[in-house]
Design an enzyme around this catalytic site. Structure first.
Site, mmCIF file in Angstrom:
data_model
loop_
_atom_site.group_PDB
_atom_site.id
_atom_site.type_symbol
_atom_site.label_atom_id
_atom_site.label_comp_id
_atom_site.label_asym_id
_atom_site.label_seq_id
_atom_site.Cartn_x
_atom_site.Cartn_y
_atom_site.Cartn_z
ATOM 1 N N SER A 247 13.097 -5.297 3.999
ATOM 2 C CA SER A 247 13.908 -5.911 2.946
ATOM 3 C C SER A 247 13.800 -7.429 3.064
ATOM 4 O O SER A 247 13.043 -7.957 3.876
ATOM 5 C CB SER A 247 15.367 -5.477 3.084
ATOM 6 O OG SER A 247 15.943 -6.096 4.220
ATOM 7 N N LYS A 248 14.612 -8.080 2.248
ATOM 8 C CA LYS A 248 14.620 -9.542 2.229
ATOM 9 C C LYS A 248 14.955 -10.114 3.610
ATOM 10 O O LYS A 248 14.454 -11.162 3.986
ATOM 11 C CB LYS A 248 15.665 -10.015 1.210
ATOM 12 C CG LYS A 248 15.095 -10.994 0.201
ATOM 13 C CD LYS A 248 16.160 -11.554 -0.714
ATOM 14 C CE LYS A 248 16.569 -10.549 -1.762
ATOM 15 N NZ LYS A 248 17.631 -10.993 -2.642
ATOM 16 N N ARG A 249 15.782 -9.398 4.338
ATOM 17 C CA ARG A 249 16.177 -9.867 5.674
ATOM 18 C C ARG A 249 14.974 -10.124 6.569
ATOM 19 O O ARG A 249 15.028 -10.928 7.485
ATOM 20 C CB ARG A 249 17.080 -8.828 6.360
ATOM 21 C CG ARG A 249 18.514 -8.834 5.912
ATOM 22 C CD ARG A 249 19.342 -7.881 6.758
ATOM 23 N NE ARG A 249 18.833 -6.521 6.698
ATOM 24 C CZ ARG A 249 18.256 -5.893 7.721
ATOM 25 N NH1 ARG A 249 18.137 -6.495 8.889
ATOM 26 N NH2 ARG A 249 17.811 -4.666 7.571
ATOM 27 N N HIS A 250 13.895 -9.382 6.340
ATOM 28 C CA HIS A 250 12.697 -9.550 7.166
ATOM 29 C C HIS A 250 11.776 -10.634 6.619
ATOM 30 O O HIS A 250 10.652 -10.789 7.090
ATOM 31 C CB HIS A 250 11.918 -8.233 7.233
ATOM 32 C CG HIS A 250 12.718 -7.082 7.756
ATOM 33 N ND1 HIS A 250 13.274 -6.119 6.947
ATOM 34 C CD2 HIS A 250 13.061 -6.742 9.022
ATOM 35 C CE1 HIS A 250 13.925 -5.226 7.678
ATOM 36 N NE2 HIS A 250 13.818 -5.581 8.938
ATOM 37 N N GLY A 251 12.259 -11.348 5.607
ATOM 38 C CA GLY A 251 11.404 -12.360 4.997
ATOM 39 C C GLY A 251 10.389 -11.757 4.049
ATOM 40 O O GLY A 251 9.420 -12.409 3.667
#
Ligand SMILES: [Zn+2]
Length: 314
Positions: A247-251
């Site tokens: 997801s976005k959390r992983h860049g």
């Protein structure tokens, strides 16, 4: 003369418009599209907005733009029509009501607390319904969920990716009477998806591996309704380094962000295809349609699952 009802390969991609498509969704869509196109089949786009509490039209519009940007096309869908429409679940609720009326159901007024108190859990940790409301009279007007008095039986599902017995449930022991309509009126995914796949004559379901666990109960429902079960291929999800879904959390950018940020679809397709071992590392960019000519049939050989080369997208 060819028979009118000649069975052709019919595949589908069925996203929920509850957020932006991420690269995991894109990879599943690409595989579903490749597989259908390789078989010379019809590709259906269905918008699974059955949960009206979470679906948003804005995300539906992004689905169309993102998939077209990738170079995928579909023969039937909400925006292009087709013989088995409507293709939005929010417009198909009468069909869900009609089909569920053919099943042995009962109203359930159990609270969450009552259900949590149930001692029985499925192998996946879900609460197995203890049957509390099977005989309990429910006064009219009281908000209630609708449950299926699921007949016992063992259901085994084969899978193009995972092989025979990819998912097996003893329905009475592992699943129990499951919900067809939530208390707030939302038709459950389990019912909507099987009713739609049957009504849209879907022969092949390619979807994320997180849905493999609920396939036996869907096949059980299909059989009870007298519909044939499709072939299934549950494909790997994309995980981040921490083991959570990418997801976005992983860049990781979502598809809209890539598209709006000036990434090219050809590089994106190449990164997705390389992560599945479908394309050599030396190919930095390729249009989706060019993959069709180049690839051996997907699912004929085992899928490889490698980390995404995210740096190649920028
Ligand atoms: Zn109940």
């Amino acid at each position: 003369m060819a028979a009118v009802d000649e069975v052709v390969h019919r595949g589908r991609y069925a996203p929920s418009p509850t957020g932006r498509l991420h690269l995991g969704n894109a990879r599943t869509a690409l595989l579903a599209w490749l597989y259908t196109r390789q078989q010379g089949g019809r590709f259906v786009l269905r918008i699974e907005d059955n949960d009206f509490t979470r679906s948003r039209p804005e995300f539906e519009q992004r689905v169309y733009r993102d998939l077209r940007w990738m170079g995928l096309d579909w023969d039937e869908g909400p925006d292009v029509g087709g013989p088995y429409g409507p293709y939005r679940q929010s417009e198909r609720v009468e069909l869900y009501a009609r089909e569920s009326a053919r099943l042995d159901t009962f109203a359930c007024v159990c609270t969450r607390r009552e259900l949590r108190a149930s001692a029985r859990r499925s192998p996946g940790g879900e609460v197995i319904y203890p049957g509390t409301c099977r005989q309990r009279p429910v006064e009219p007007g009281r908000p209630a969920a609708l449950r299926w008095r699921a007949p016992p039986g063992v259901v085994q599902v084969d899978d193009l990716v995972h092989g025979p017995a990819a998912a097996v449930d003893d329905i009475a022991r592992d699943v129990g009477d499951f919900i067809l309509r939530r208390r707030d009126g939302v038709w459950a995914y389990q019912l909507a998806v099987v009713v739609d796949d049957a009504a849209m004559r879907i022969t092949d379901v390619v979807r994320g591996d997180d849905l493999r666990f609920c396939t036996p109960r869907q096949v059980h429902l299909l059989r009870a309704l007298g519909h044939p079960a499709p072939r299934y291929a549950h494909v790997p999800l994309i995980f981040g380094p921490d083991g959570q879904k990418l997801s976005k959390r992983h860049g990781a950018p979502d598809l809209s962000a890539l598209r709006e940020g000036g990434a090219t679809p050809e590089r994106t397709i190449a990164v997705l295809a390389r992560s599945l071992g479908l394309l050599p590392d030396a190919v930095p960019a390729i249009p989706a349609r060019a993959l069709l000519a180049r690839l051996p049939p997907v699912f004929r050989a085992p899928l490889v699952d490698r980390p995404l080369a995210l740096a190649a997208l920028r």
